[in-house]
Design an enzyme around this catalytic site. Structure first.
Site, mmCIF file in Angstrom:
data_model
loop_
_atom_site.group_PDB
_atom_site.id
_atom_site.type_symbol
_atom_site.label_atom_id
_atom_site.label_comp_id
_atom_site.label_asym_id
_atom_site.label_seq_id
_atom_site.Cartn_x
_atom_site.Cartn_y
_atom_site.Cartn_z
ATOM 1 N N LYS A 1 1.543 42.609 -15.874
ATOM 2 C CA LYS A 1 1.691 41.464 -16.773
ATOM 3 C C LYS A 1 1.084 40.193 -16.153
ATOM 4 C CE LYS A 1 4.183 43.927 -19.731
ATOM 5 N NZ LYS A 1 4.150 45.354 -19.403
HETATM 6 C C1 LIG Z 1 5.481 46.212 -20.115
HETATM 7 C C2 LIG Z 1 6.227 46.351 -21.367
HETATM 8 C C3 LIG Z 1 7.569 46.755 -21.396
HETATM 9 C C4 LIG Z 1 8.303 47.226 -20.170
HETATM 10 O O1 LIG Z 1 8.346 46.316 -19.118
HETATM 11 P P1 LIG Z 1 8.950 46.770 -17.706
HETATM 12 O O2 LIG Z 1 9.176 45.455 -17.013
HETATM 13 O O3 LIG Z 1 7.885 47.581 -17.047
HETATM 14 O O4 LIG Z 1 10.187 47.524 -17.925
HETATM 15 C C5 LIG Z 1 8.234 46.778 -22.606
HETATM 16 N N1 LIG Z 1 7.623 46.441 -23.744
HETATM 17 C C6 LIG Z 1 6.322 46.061 -23.775
HETATM 18 C C7 LIG Z 1 5.706 45.670 -25.079
HETATM 19 C C8 LIG Z 1 5.578 46.026 -22.585
HETATM 20 O O5 LIG Z 1 4.295 45.659 -22.622
#
Ligand SMILES: *Cc1c(COP(=O)(O)O)cnc(C)c1O
Length: 377
Positions: A181
């Site tokens: 992210k």
């Molecule tokens: C990355 C992501 C998640 C999960 O995030 P984590 O921190 O890895 O658990 C959930 N929903 C969306 C849309 C994502 O892009």
């Protein structure tokens, strides 16, 4: 080799992580957690923020907070990460999928009302690529039918819908600080935003393993005890120290990514005019955060030839989600309302290209050069 993603490193993380290590000796275990939570609350005008171990745990905590029961229905798009659905499936909910809009790949807000039944409990709005769903429409349907709205803003930090930061519009917002992210807490991490007073009241117990520890700490009652369901959702101070460096640098990271995004858009625009590909669409109501840059090709085969072509020049690009409703396990946990007009078709022709804080402009120019060559060869 140009990778699809490298986790963001700004350079100041080591300073704060070192400081957090020293704090351990003095049992000062939540300084950076406090700093980060306060930063979110004041900068984004959020009512209550808790740092968590991941966006997945934020979503699971959201399901506990709204008290999802077996058989409750949760409406969402199918073009999303598995955790968006699993968090509710874990509580026995049925996932009700609605088709996406082709222009943003977000839930089609006009199809939600038809999917509502007596069992509907919540709508989950996934802001794909940090581009917001049409929240006014979603919120008005939710009010009409007395439903909760949970924003999966995993990709949406720093993005806005009509001047309001994502995560602060629904009853609950969930962020991810996973290494893929825009901002990370060292590889794994997340946050939950709670915007509803009644839910804030219930949240402390759920967040602190189902105990009344936070109340005990502030009131000096003798001991904490079991108070209800909950789990161990909190992030470590070490991770928060890494995140703090990124929050302090968030403007630079944001501007750098935005510049990359805009370069791609302006350099590739003529190809979209010539109908060689489609570029992302940003609706007027949205201020995005340059989380993903994608191209939409004519079909899946065109995608494969692009992937292979760029591989020759050591450039890695990638597809994204396989729609959840197409999975073999989907019928155990979900149903799709009406027809899948866009979800599968759009997901099959989308290719993500590299965009991240540590991508140099020189490398971006190489990517752009070989992309152009592919389309004119
Ligand atoms: C990355 C992501 C998640 C999960 O995030 P984590 O921190 O890895 O658990 C959930 N929903 C969306 C849309 C994502 O892009």
């Amino acid at each position: 080799m140009i990778l699809l993603n490298i986790p963001p490193i700004f350079g100041t993380e080591i300073k704060y992580v070192n400081s957090a290590i020293l704090d351990i000796k003095f049992n000062n275990n939540n300084k950076f957690i406090q700093l980060c939570e306060n930063w979110f609350e004041s900068k984004f005008n959020f009512k209550k923020v808790f740092l968590t171990t991941s966006c997945t745990s934020s979503l699971e905590m959201a399901a506990l907070l709204i008290n999802v029961q077996s058989g409750d229905e949760i409406i969402m798009s199918s073009y999303t990460f598995v955790s968006t659905a699993n968090a509710f499936v874990l509580r026995g909910a049925v996932i009700v999928f609605v088709d996406i809009r082709p222009d943003t790949l977000n839930i089609n807000e006009n199809l939600i009302e038809q999917a509502i039944t007596k069992k509907t409990k919540a709508i989950v709005a996934v802001h794909y690529a940090g581009v917001s769903c049409d929240m006014d429409l979603i919120m008005s349907v939710a009010i009409k039918y007395n439903l909760y709205v949970i924003e999966d803003a995993a990709q949406g930090m720093m993005s806005k819908y009509k001047n309001v930061y994502l995560g602060g519009i629904g009853h609950i917002g969930c962020f991810s600080f996973h290494k893929t992210k825009n901002y990370t807490s060292g590889g794994e991490g997340g946050a939950i935003v709670i915007n509803d007073d009644l839910l804030i009241k219930r949240s402390y117990i759920i967040y602190e393993e189902g105990t009344n520890r936070s109340i005990v700490n502030s009131n000096q009652i003798n001991n904490y005890m079991w108070y209800g369901v909950g789990s161990h959702y909190f992030m470590s101070n070490l991770q928060a120290a890494y995140l703090w460096a990124q929050l302090k640098a968030s403007k630079y990271i944001y501007n750098y990514r935005m510049n990359l995004w805009n370069n791609y858009f302006s350099e590739l625009f003529y190809l979209s005019e010539n109908k060689k590909l489609e570029l992302p669409n940003i609706p007027k109501y949205c201020k995005h955060n340059a989380h993903i840059f994608y191209l939409k090709m004519k079909n899946r085969n065109k995608c494969y030839s692009l992937v292979n072509w760029l591989m020759k020049y050591k450039i890695i690009v990638s597809f994204h989600y396989v729609p959840l409703h197409t999975s073999p396990v989907a019928k155990r946990f979900s149903r799709f309302v009406n027809s899948d007009v866009y979800t599968t078709v759009e997901s099959e022709r989308l290719i993500r290209i590299p965009i991240y804080y540590n991508l140099t402009i020189d490398d971006q120019n190489i990517i752009i050069k070989y992309l152009k060559k592919f389309f004119i060869k």
